[in-house]
Structures are given as structure tokens and as C-alpha cells.
Design a protein around this motif. Sequence first.
Motif, PDB file in Angstrom:
ATOM      1  N   ASP A 175       0.843  -1.196   0.000  1.00 15.95           N
ATOM      2  CA  ASP A 175       0.000   0.000   0.000  1.00 15.95           C
ATOM      3  C   ASP A 175       0.874   1.239   0.000  1.00 15.95           C
ATOM      4  O   ASP A 175       2.103   1.148   0.117  1.00 15.95           O
ATOM      5  N   LEU A 213      -3.902   4.589  -0.164  1.00 13.95           N
ATOM      6  CA  LEU A 213      -4.881   5.020   0.822  1.00 13.95           C
ATOM      7  C   LEU A 213      -5.350   6.412   0.418  1.00 13.95           C
ATOM      8  O   LEU A 213      -4.806   6.994  -0.544  1.00 13.95           O
ATOM      9  N   THR A 271      -7.495  10.235   7.251  1.00 18.72           N
ATOM     10  CA  THR A 271      -7.006   9.257   6.291  1.00 18.72           C
ATOM     11  C   THR A 271      -7.978   8.088   6.248  1.00 18.72           C
ATOM     12  O   THR A 271      -8.701   7.830   7.202  1.00 18.72           O
ATOM     13  N   SER A 272      -7.978   7.397   5.123  1.00 21.78           N
ATOM     14  CA  SER A 272      -8.916   6.297   4.948  1.00 21.78           C
ATOM     15  C   SER A 272      -8.253   5.159   4.182  1.00 21.78           C
ATOM     16  O   SER A 272      -7.477   5.389   3.255  1.00 21.78           O
ATOM     17  N   GLN A 273      -8.559   3.941   4.588  1.00 17.13           N
ATOM     18  CA  GLN A 273      -8.036   2.758   3.906  1.00 17.13           C
ATOM     19  C   GLN A 273      -8.645   2.636   2.511  1.00 17.13           C
ATOM     20  O   GLN A 273      -9.704   3.205   2.237  1.00 17.13           O
ATOM     21  N   PRO A 274      -8.013   1.885   1.619  1.00 17.75           N
ATOM     22  CA  PRO A 274      -8.569   1.711   0.278  1.00 17.75           C
ATOM     23  C   PRO A 274      -9.903   0.960   0.332  1.00 17.75           C
ATOM     24  O   PRO A 274     -10.105   0.101   1.196  1.00 17.75           O
ATOM     25  N   HIS A 303       1.332  -5.295   3.968  1.00 13.77           N
ATOM     26  CA  HIS A 303       0.662  -4.035   4.287  1.00 13.77           C
ATOM     27  C   HIS A 303       1.099  -3.455   5.634  1.00 13.77           C
ATOM     28  O   HIS A 303       1.688  -4.146   6.464  1.00 13.77           O
ATOM     29  N   SER A 344      -4.421   0.444  10.759  1.00  8.64           N
ATOM     30  CA  SER A 344      -5.316   0.643   9.630  1.00  8.64           C
ATOM     31  C   SER A 344      -6.047  -0.652   9.318  1.00  8.64           C
ATOM     32  O   SER A 344      -5.544  -1.745   9.601  1.00  8.64           O
ATOM     33  N   THR A 358      -6.447  -1.632   6.328  1.00 11.45           N
ATOM     34  CA  THR A 358      -5.989  -2.000   4.986  1.00 11.45           C
ATOM     35  C   THR A 358      -5.658  -3.480   4.882  1.00 11.45           C
ATOM     36  O   THR A 358      -6.033  -4.152   3.914  1.00 11.45           O
ATOM     37  N   VAL A 415       0.027  10.046   3.737  1.00  7.79           N
ATOM     38  CA  VAL A 415      -0.820   9.481   4.804  1.00  7.79           C
ATOM     39  C   VAL A 415      -0.088   9.503   6.140  1.00  7.79           C
ATOM     40  O   VAL A 415      -0.656   9.860   7.175  1.00  7.79           O
TER      41      VAL A 415
END
Length: 285
Positions: free
Chosen positions: A10, A30, A63-66, A89, A95, A97, A264
Motif C-alpha cells: 500500500d 490510501l 485518512t482512509s483505507q482503500p 501491508h 489501519s 488495509t 498518509v
Amino acid sequence: MKQRIAWITDSTAYIPEDLREKYGIHIVPLDVIFDDGAYEDGVELTSEELYEKIEQSKTVPKTSQPAIGKFVQLYETLAKEYDCAIAVHLSSQLSGTYQTSKTAAAQTAFPVEVVDSQIVSYPITTLLCKGFELAEKGVDYREIAETLRREASRNENYIVIGKLSQLHKGGRLTNAQLILGTLLQIRPIFTIKNGVVELFEKVRTENKAFRRIFEQLDRARSLHRVVQVEILHGNVIDKALELKETIKSKYGDLEVLVYPLSPVLGVHGGQGTIALTWTNEETES
């Protein structure tokens, strides 16, 4: 016949372009979310742009995970060209993720081994490089993944926060803590252990913080084989290069690499943050 292994990570990992091209590493970004919208980490937003936007904003971005769809689409595409995949990851404690990648893999027929690095940034790259070496020797992808999971615990890291004001803006410091910390030149040192960020120590002044980290490096070198140190910085390349010269003059046998923190990670660490990290390998008998 060697397995055709696809490599995935990531955007919190720093992957030099030559390494990315040589091994065809797939990087799932992300998101960094400002009031004016979401930006894909490292794709639509560089580290320099991040800090400029933070300075202009009254609040720290999120922030945000995919999204899981990104992973599903990637794995379905890779299944047409590869036999299997290894995805490494950022820490699952920091996270979602890792879990999203795992869930996506379970939804496809493509065999993917998902590895929790228990860390962020260049140490993820270090794990990937270990994986490349094993793959070139013909080791099965499942065995490679198991080795990387064991190797993850060997990382040691220390993070010196650059700006207390960003911690305050993000709600992690009260007004009183910010004022007192600024007046006393407090520099908190954090570390990531077992995937979780912990306060290692609070010291007065940045120089004392780095001296304290060097003490930890001395201790590590007395117990383990340490061949490389990575310096990761939040948009302060000159400071990072100066620190590199200090380390090289003190430990002439160490290779020292300097890389930026991803946007991120910059959201959480802030401009001016410096991290030192290394791998504690077994001593040669």
C-alpha cells in the motif's frame, strides 16, 4: 519452474522507482481526506502538497483505507498473469488495509498471502526485498509469507515528532500541553511495537532525542547484527541528510538510506517529523 508471484503493498510503504519497476510492485493507495475532498496518497497528493494544504487548513485531514473494490479488481486482474501473490501491508493495528486486502483475496479465486508488516514506511520495503530474495531461490510463496511474518518482529524504530502544533490541531494535545511542551522544547519519541504506536520517552530538545535514539542503536548493535539504518522524514530533507552524516561519522560500517514519509503518514506525524528504523538480524556464529 518458478512461481510467477505478484507483489502488492500500500502507499504507506516507500518504494523507490527502480525497485518498483524491477519487480512490478503494485501499490494500492490510501486516501487523504480534506474538507474539499479525498486525494489518493502519492497519486493525487504529494508530501509537499500535503504540508502546504495542512498549513492552510484549520483542521488536520483524515485518512482512509482503500475501498475493498480496489483490491478485488487488482486481484482479479493479476490472476490472469500470475500464479499467486504476496501482499505486505502496514500494521493491522493502525489501519484496516490489511484486513480489507485479506477479505478481497477471499472473494477471488486468486491465491494471495497477506502479510501484516506490523510497521509502516520503508521497513515494509525491507520485508518485500527479503521476499524477492527468497522468490529468486525458488521458495514457495506460502513459505515466503511465513518468513516475512517472522521477520516483521525484528524491526526497531523511533519517531521524533516535528511539530507539536499538528498534534494539537489533530486533537491529540490540549492547549495547556501545547503551550507547556513548546515552552520546554519537549520532543516526544514514539515507537511502533507489535504494530501499535507507543510513547517511548519525552525529552527536552531535538538533539537530546537523537542522542537517546543513538543509545538505542548502540544497544541494538551490541545484541544483534545491524547493517542498515533508514531515516524517514516529513519534508525536511536537509535535516535528514545532516542526520545521515552524523550517523555515518559515528557508525562507519552502516549503510544509511534517506526517504520521505508518505502523505498518509505525514498527516499523523506532521512536517518536521524524523524516524529512524533498522532491522535487528541474528548475529553470525
